[in-house]
Enzyme design. Structure first.
Site, PDB file in Angstrom:
ATOM      1  N   ARG A  88       0.808  -1.220   0.000  1.00 13.07           N
ATOM      2  CA  ARG A  88       0.000   0.000   0.000  1.00 13.07           C
ATOM      3  C   ARG A  88       0.844   1.273   0.000  1.00 13.07           C
ATOM      4  O   ARG A  88       0.331   2.357  -0.226  1.00 13.07           O
ATOM      5  CB  ARG A  88      -0.957  -0.022   1.216  1.00 13.07           C
TER       6      ARG A  88
ATOM      7  N   GLN B  27      12.470 -14.400   6.216  1.00 14.65           N
ATOM      8  CA  GLN B  27      11.211 -15.035   5.795  1.00 14.65           C
ATOM      9  C   GLN B  27      11.205 -14.957   4.270  1.00 14.65           C
ATOM     10  O   GLN B  27      11.004 -13.890   3.698  1.00 14.65           O
ATOM     11  CB  GLN B  27      10.017 -14.279   6.389  1.00 14.65           C
TER      12      GLN B  27
END
Ligand code: UD1
Ligand code: CA
Length: 455
Positions: free
Chosen positions: A16, A73
Site C-alpha cells: 500500500r 522469511q
C-alpha cells in the site's frame, strides 16, 4: 535489562506504500520506522532483538547493521509465518517473547514496559496490546466474550458487519511465553480471506487449549498507529514532530513557531536556545545552549556548541564551536570545523576545512580543503583554487595572516603566520611568515588616453 526477547516483523513489502523501498525503511522524524521500534525495545531494556526480514532484506539488514539479529522469511505468507522463522534462534529461550511490528513507529519504551508488566502480572501465556481507535479501518478487531475476556482477533477482511463496528483494535504488539507461542504457531492455518498465516490466531488457539490469554488496553492509541500508506506515514510524522517539539520546550528550548520547526527524533538542543521558524534539525545534530538558530536553517548531523548564532544557513556533517556566528547564506560542507568565535558573513561556502579561533570570513568566500589558523582575516572574495581537474590540494594559512580582497590561493600553497596578501592577488607560491605578497599585474596609467581615443 528485562528478561525479554523481541521479534520485530519487517518482512512485508508494504504494497500500500507503492514504493520500491521496503515499508519499514520509510522514515518518520528522520529515522526509519523499524529503527524507531528497535530503539524503543532497547530503551525498554529488551535483552535480544530479532528482526524478521524478507522483501528488501539485504537493504533492511544494512540499514540496521549489528544492532539486531536477523532471520529471513523467504515468502511473505503472513505474520504468523513470519514469527515462526525466529523459532530456530529462540528455541532455547523459555521466557517471554514480545512481538512488535516494524510499521508501528510511534511505539515507545513506556508502552513496551506496560505491556510486559501487564503480561507478567496476569501470568498469561499470551497478552495483546489493544487500543480504542477512532478509525479502526484496516486493524484486527478484538472480540471479547460476554464476560469481557478476549476470545479472538478478527481481521478487517474476515470480519462481519457486527465485528467491524468494534473500535478496540489489535495494536500488532503482543507478549507470549516462548514455548507456547511456537507450539501454537504449528497449529495456525491459512483458511481466511487473505490466505495468510495470521499471528493473532495464536490467541484463540491458546484459549481453546484452556490457557490464559490477556489484553492490556492503552488509552494512548496514537502510539499504536500502524503505518500502511503514505497518508498514514504523514500522520505519524506530524505526531512525532509535535512530540519532539513538546519535549524540547519542556527542556527549556524556545520555539518561536513550533508548526514551522522540524526537529528529528534523535536531535539534542540545549536550554535557552531559540529556534526561529523554518529551521530543520536533522539526523544526529546536537545544539548547545544559548544559541539563536534560524530563521531558515537546515542542519544535518551538525554539532554546534553554545552561544552560536546562525541564520539562512545549511550545514551537514560538520562541527561548530562556541560563540561562532554565521549567515545569512552560508553552506558548511562535510568535515568542516569552525573554531571558537569564528565569524562568517554572507555568501560563504566552507568545505573540508579547519578554521581557527576568531578567524573572519565575512563575505563571498570559497574555502575548500584548507587549514586556516586563528585570527585570520580573509577579505571579500577570497577563493581557494583547490582542484586542478584531477586532484584536490590543501591550502594552509597561518595565524594572524591578512588575505586581501579577491585573492585566489592556488593550492597546494602555504601562507605563513602574520603574512599579508595584497588585494586581487593570485598566489601560487608559498609566502614566508610576516611577508607581504602581491601577485597581480602592475598598474599602468596612460595619461590623457580617453581624449586621444575620442580624436
Ligand atoms: C496486522 C494485524 C492486525 C493489526 C495490525 C496492527 C495480522 C494478520 N494482522 O495487520 O490484526 O491490527 O497489524 O498494525 O497480523 N509482515 C511480515 N511478514 C509477512 C506479513 C507481514 O514480516 O508475511 C510484517 C510487515 O512487514 C509489518 C507487520 O508484519 O511490519 C504487519 O503486517 P501488515 O501487513 O502491515 O499487517 P496489517 O494488515 O497492518
Ligand atoms: Ca500494518
Amino acid at each position: 535489562m528485562l528478561d525479554l526477547v523481541t521479534v520485530i516483523l519487517a518482512a512485508g513489502k508494504g504494497t500500500r506504500m507503492k514504493s520500491k523501498l521496503p515499508k519499514v525503511l520509510h522514515k518518520v522524524a528522520g529515522k526509519s520506522m523499524l529503527q524507531h521500534v528497535l530503539d524503543a525495545a532497547k530503551k525498554a531494556g529488551a535483552k535480544r532483538n530479532v528482526v524478521v526480514v524478507g522483501f528488501g532484506g539485504e537493504q533492511v539488514k544494512t540499514a540496521i547493521g549489528n544492532e539486531a539479529e536477523f532471520v529471513v522469511q523467504e515468502e511473505q505468507l503472513g505474520t504468523g509465518h513470519a514469527v515462526k522463522q525466529a523459532a530456530p534462534l529462540l528455541a532455547s529461550e523459555n521466557g517471554t517473547v514480545m512481538v512488535l511490528c516494524g510499521d508501528t513507529p510511534l511505539v515507545n519504551a513506556d508502552l513496551i514496559t506496560k505491556l510486559y508488566e501487564g503480561h507478567k502480572s496476569a501470568g498469561a501465556k499470551a497478552t495483546v496490546l489493544t487500543a480504542m481507535m477512532p478509525d479502526a479501518t484496516g486493524y484486527g478487531r478484538i472480540i471479547r466474550t460476554a464476560a469481557g475476556d478476549v476470545a479472538r482477533i478478527v481481521e478487517q477482511k474476515d470480519a462481519n458487519e457486527e465485528e467491524l463496528k468494534v473500535k478496540e483494535v489489535n495494536s500488532g504488539i503482543y507478549c507470549f511465553e516462548a514455548r507456547d507461542l511456537f507450539a501454537a504457531l504449528e497449529k495456525v492455518g491459512c483458511d481466511n480471506a487473505q490466505g495468510e498465516y495470521y499471528l493473532p490466531d495464536v490467541l484463540a488457539i491458546l484459549r481453546e487449549q484452556g490457557e490464559k490469554i490477556w489484553a492490556v488496553a492503552t488509552d494512548d492509541y496514537e502510539s499504536t498507529l500502524g503505518i500502511n500508506s503514505r497518508v498514514q506515514l504523514a500522520g505519524a510524522e506530524k505526531i512525532l514532530r509535535h512530540r519532539k517539539n513538546i519535549e524540547l520546550m519542556d527542556n527549556g528550548v524556545t520555539l518561536m513557531d513550533p508548526d514551522s520547526t522540524f526537529v528529528d527524533a534523535d536531535v539534542e538542543v540545549g536550554p535557552d536556545t531559540v529556534l526561529y521558524p523554518y529551521t530543520w534539525l536533522e539526523g544526529k545534530t546536537v545544539i548547545g545552549s544559548d544559541c539563536e538558530i534560524g530563521p531558515n536553517c537546515r542542519f544535518t548531523n551538525v554539532s554546534i556548541g553554545n552561544n552560536v548564532t546562525a541564520q539562512f544557513a545549511y550545514g551537514h556533517d560538520c562541527v561548530v564551536d562556541d560563540g561562532v556566528d554565521f549567515g545569512p547564506y552560508v553552506h558548511l560542507r562535510p568535515n568542516t570545523h569552525l573554531g571558537k568565535n569564528v565569524h562568517i558573513g554572507n555568501f560563504v561556502e566552507v568545505k573540508n576545512s579547519n578554521i581557527g579561533e576568531g578567524t573572519k570570513l565575512p563575505h563571498l568566500q570559497y574555502i575548500g580543503d584548507s587549514d586556516v589558523g586563528s585570527h585570520v582575516n580573509c577579505g571579500c572574495g577570497t577563493v581557494t583554487a583547490n582542484y586542478d581537474g584531477k586532484s584536490k590540494f590543501r591550502t594552509t594559512i597561518g595565524d594572524d595572516a591578512f588575505v586581501g580582497c579577491h585573492t585566489t590561493l592556488v593550492a597546494p600553497v602555504t601562507v605563513g603566520e602574520g603574512a599579508y596578501i595584497g588585494a586581487g592577488s593570485v598566489i601560487t607560491k608559498d609566502i614566508p611568515a610576516k611577508d607581504l605578497a602581491i601577485g597581480r599585474a602592475h598598474q599602468k596609467n596612460i595619461s590623457g588616453w580617453a581624449d586621444k581615443r575620442k580624436n
